[in-house]
Design a protein around this motif. Structure first.
Motif, mmCIF file in Angstrom:
data_model
loop_
_atom_site.group_PDB
_atom_site.id
_atom_site.type_symbol
_atom_site.label_atom_id
_atom_site.label_comp_id
_atom_site.label_asym_id
_atom_site.label_seq_id
_atom_site.Cartn_x
_atom_site.Cartn_y
_atom_site.Cartn_z
ATOM 1 N N TYR A 117 27.601 3.550 83.902
ATOM 2 C CA TYR A 117 26.806 3.962 85.066
ATOM 3 C C TYR A 117 27.405 3.407 86.355
ATOM 4 O O TYR A 117 27.598 4.143 87.338
ATOM 5 C CB TYR A 117 25.352 3.502 84.927
ATOM 6 N N ASN A 120 31.128 4.908 86.995
ATOM 7 C CA ASN A 120 31.131 6.314 87.398
ATOM 8 C C ASN A 120 30.490 6.517 88.774
ATOM 9 O O ASN A 120 30.943 7.371 89.557
ATOM 10 C CB ASN A 120 30.419 7.167 86.354
ATOM 11 N N SER A 121 29.455 5.741 89.078
ATOM 12 C CA SER A 121 28.785 5.866 90.377
ATOM 13 C C SER A 121 29.700 5.429 91.516
ATOM 14 O O SER A 121 29.775 6.092 92.561
ATOM 15 C CB SER A 121 27.499 5.040 90.406
ATOM 16 N N TRP A 124 32.459 7.965 91.984
ATOM 17 C CA TRP A 124 31.917 9.133 92.685
ATOM 18 C C TRP A 124 31.782 8.851 94.175
ATOM 19 O O TRP A 124 32.143 9.680 95.008
ATOM 20 C CB TRP A 124 30.564 9.508 92.086
ATOM 21 N N PHE A 139 21.205 4.387 93.958
ATOM 22 C CA PHE A 139 22.005 3.625 92.989
ATOM 23 C C PHE A 139 21.191 2.464 92.413
ATOM 24 O O PHE A 139 21.163 2.256 91.189
ATOM 25 C CB PHE A 139 23.271 3.100 93.663
ATOM 26 N N LYS A 142 18.251 3.658 90.130
ATOM 27 C CA LYS A 142 18.751 4.141 88.842
ATOM 28 C C LYS A 142 19.254 2.979 87.973
ATOM 29 O O LYS A 142 19.134 3.002 86.743
ATOM 30 C CB LYS A 142 19.870 5.157 89.060
ATOM 31 N N LEU A 196 22.752 11.799 91.764
ATOM 32 C CA LEU A 196 23.475 11.403 92.968
ATOM 33 C C LEU A 196 23.934 12.612 93.777
ATOM 34 O O LEU A 196 23.965 12.576 95.007
ATOM 35 C CB LEU A 196 24.675 10.528 92.600
#
Length: 241
Positions: A117, A120-121, A124, A139, A142, A196
């Motif tokens: 998580y 990848n966040s 991105w 963010f 989550k 997101l």
């Protein structure tokens, strides 16, 4: 024994004149501390600029169970950031998130869902061209799914308060100050629920955003042992205002 791991840099501390200890969240071993010798020397194999806040790494490491400090054989940035180090606002957001993550993540054991998580966040966030001021709020909300205290989003029509201590909607005004009125609570839950890629559709004023950020940090303080005080969001609020 050598292992290939992915890592996320959370903290770098000076160890000697030319060496550092870097704390890295890894996919295979959880949070680990690595001693890197000679990193400050001009011809160092591993450069200091690879060890900045939330940089994403591919590493080959030596790992010994029950050892406090491990060693790194090889490291490279993967992916190499395209925008975060060169954009003041993105850099400030990452420094703030890094502070919250460092205060929140304690486990030595691996949690690949948590790792993926965060990894990848951040990847991105580096890729997107337009900075969305809701990113850090979404963010952090989550992230609570992986830390074990995500908000309960179920609500009856008579439940017009969100109790941050209980993490749930309630129809009665809480006897403490750690709660949200309905309008703010709905924004809180929307930031938690929305992918997101969709957070740009959530319309919040700067005042609402600052208020919700303060309440999110209260939510973390209530549910994370020894969370302490976060300082870096003050600079962030100034930049985003």
């Amino acid at each position: 024994m050598l292992h290939k791991v992915r890592g996320i840099v959370l903290k770098t501390t000076n160890y000697s004149e030319s060496s550092v200890v870097v704390q890295v969240l890894t996919d295979k071993f959880g949070m680990q501390s690595y001693l890197i010798n000679g990193v400050k020397k001009p011809k160092a194999k591993i450069k200091m600029n690879m060890l900045q806040s939330l940089h994403l790494l591919d590493m080959v490491v030596y790992h010994k169970a029950n050892t406090n400090i491990q060693r790194i054989s090889e490291v490279r940035q993967t992916p190499v950031f395209k925008s975060i180090p060169y954009d003041m606002i993105k850099t400030s957001i990452v420094i703030f998130l890094n502070e919250v993550l460092y205060k929140s993540i304690r486990q030595q054991s691996a949690d690949e869902s948590l790792f993926d998580y965060i990894f990848n966040s951040i990847a991105w966030f580096d890729e997107v061209e337009e900075i969305n001021p809701n990113f850090h709020l979404s963010f952090l909300l989550k992230l609570t799914r992986f830390l074990g205290f995500s908000p309960n989003e179920k609500r009856r029509t008579d439940q017009v308060y969100f109790d941050l201590q209980e993490g749930a909607f309630t129809s009665r005004l809480p006897i403490h100050s750690n709660y949200l009125q309905l309008d703010d609570a709905l924004g809180f839950i929307l930031l938690f629920d929305s992918p997101l890629e969709k957070i740009s559709e959530i319309k919040l004023s700067n005042t609402q955003r600052r208020f919700l950020l303060d309440k999110i940090l209260v939510f973390y303080t209530l549910h994370t042992a020894s969370f302490g005080v976060v300082q870096s969001h003050k600079i962030l609020e100034t930049l985003l205002s």
